[in-house]
Write a protein that holds these residues in place. Structure first.
Motif, short mmCIF file in Angstrom:
data_model
loop_
_atom_site.label_atom_id
_atom_site.label_comp_id
_atom_site.label_asym_id
_atom_site.label_seq_id
_atom_site.Cartn_x
_atom_site.Cartn_y
_atom_site.Cartn_z
N TYR A 101 -34.61 -6.64 12.84
CA TYR A 101 -34.02 -6.01 13.54
C TYR A 101 -33.86 -6.54 14.88
O TYR A 101 -34.81 -6.73 15.55
N PRO A 157 -22.81 -9.14 17.48
CA PRO A 157 -24.01 -8.53 16.54
C PRO A 157 -23.52 -8.09 15.35
O PRO A 157 -22.22 -7.43 15.12
N GLY A 158 -24.29 -8.58 14.18
CA GLY A 158 -23.92 -8.06 12.97
C GLY A 158 -22.78 -8.84 12.19
O GLY A 158 -22.41 -8.56 11.21
N ARG A 168 -23.94 1.03 14.68
CA ARG A 168 -24.49 0.30 13.38
C ARG A 168 -25.87 -0.45 13.82
O ARG A 168 -26.15 -0.38 15.14
N TYR A 169 -26.48 -1.19 12.99
CA TYR A 169 -27.75 -1.73 13.24
C TYR A 169 -27.77 -3.19 12.86
O TYR A 169 -27.27 -3.51 11.50
N ALA A 170 -27.88 -4.16 13.79
CA ALA A 170 -27.64 -5.52 13.55
C ALA A 170 -28.97 -5.99 13.44
O ALA A 170 -30.14 -5.95 13.78
N GLU A 179 -29.07 -1.95 18.11
CA GLU A 179 -27.86 -1.33 17.53
C GLU A 179 -26.88 -1.60 18.28
O GLU A 179 -26.87 -2.19 19.44
N TYR A 180 -25.36 -1.18 17.78
CA TYR A 180 -24.18 -1.55 18.50
C TYR A 180 -23.23 -0.54 17.79
O TYR A 180 -23.48 0.23 17.06
N HIS A 208 -29.72 -12.96 11.67
CA HIS A 208 -28.94 -13.85 10.44
C HIS A 208 -29.73 -15.29 10.40
O HIS A 208 -29.71 -15.79 9.17
N ASP A 250 -25.94 -6.21 7.69
CA ASP A 250 -25.66 -5.50 8.72
C ASP A 250 -25.74 -3.85 8.17
O ASP A 250 -25.27 -3.72 7.29
N LYS A 282 -30.68 0.48 7.46
CA LYS A 282 -31.77 0.05 8.44
C LYS A 282 -33.06 -0.31 7.76
O LYS A 282 -33.78 -1.28 7.99
N THR A 286 -26.75 -12.26 4.36
CA THR A 286 -26.98 -11.71 5.72
C THR A 286 -26.80 -10.18 5.49
O THR A 286 -26.19 -9.76 4.72
#
Length: 258
Positions: free
Chosen positions: A242, A20-21, A103-105, A245-246, A108, A225, A232, A223
């Protein structure tokens, strides 16, 4: 014998696909903006990739996992944000104290629509202009704390060749900007920043919209992230999709014991 082999082998980077991200960051590392270590130079099953402030762990967190992390974390005396899923987290705990960050992915493969970005730019305040970060502006970005990271991972020559950035200008002075944190063939990873005395005026949104349009005009994707909920929200406003999250784990220089 456990070992960490520096590598640029495609099989190593294949272990990090789909994180992710991480698409833009891993692509940048794969094309020379980062470094990678694997548990085998021939048949890698575990790998750690370093790019910018990030470490990404991929593959099976077997007996070499802690050794790989130790090689990567110890490669420079500074802090890291480590993506360490599953058993990789246990290995990280053996290497250095760490604390989680959310974090928030974003997907892409889905880019903001150019028409939407142009509509955002139509709302720019009177007098706002945009300046490409090129020539003397690369050095000028390095001189101010708020804009330094726009070019910090590049030499001047590298940024001129591969990087991409724009500054939002009022009265001839930069007040916000968006730039490539890293760059890779066909894309850039976006970062944005606003000068402290100009926060809350939507200037970062405008700079980001201009940057993404410029990237698209060059046949590149941009891209994104997000490090926090503000980033976000900005990404969603720009038109990114969106996906969730990760967690990453912060390791500072001060709390390592290597």
């Amino acid at each position: 014998m456990q070992a960490a082999f520096p590598t640029g082998d495609e099989r190593t980077f294949a272990l990090l696909r789909g994180l992710p991200g991480a698409h833009g960051m891993v692509e940048a590392a794969r094309h020379g903006m980062g470094r990678a270590w694997a548990d085998s130079p021939i048949h890698p099953r575990a790998a750690v990739v370093a790019v910018g402030d990030f470490l990404y762990c991929g593959g099976q967190a077997g007996p070499s996992a802690a050794h790989l992390l130790r090689a990567a974390v110890g490669s420079e005396k500074r802090g890291w944000l480590v993506f360490a899923p599953g058993a990789w987290k246990d290995a990280l705990d053996r290497v250095a104290p760490n604390k989680p960050e959310t974090r928030y992915a974003f997907d892409h493969t889905i880019q903001p629509e150019d028409s939407h970005l142009r509509r955002l730019l139509e709302k720019a305040p009177d007098g706002l202009t945009f300046q490409r970060i090129t020539g003397e502006w690369i050095a000028r970005c390095r001189q101010a704390e708020w804009s330094r990271d726009f070019v910090s991972l590049f030499t001047d020559e590298q940024f001129e060749k591969d990087g991409l950035g724009v500054l939002a200008m009022l009265d001839g002075e930069p007040v916000a900007g968006a730039s490539s944190y890293v760059a890779y063939p066909g894309g850039v990873e976006v970062q944005v920043q606003t000068r402290d005395d100009c926060q809350g005026r939507g200037l970062a949104t405008l700079a980001a919209a201009k940057l993404i349009l410029t990237a698209h005009g060059q046949g590149r994707i941009a891209t994104w992230d997000a490090a926090n909920s503000i980033s976000k929200h900005l990404a969603e406003k720009l038109g990114y999709r969106y996906i969730g999250e990760y967690t990453v784990y912060e390791v500072t220089h001060e709390n390592r014991d290597l």
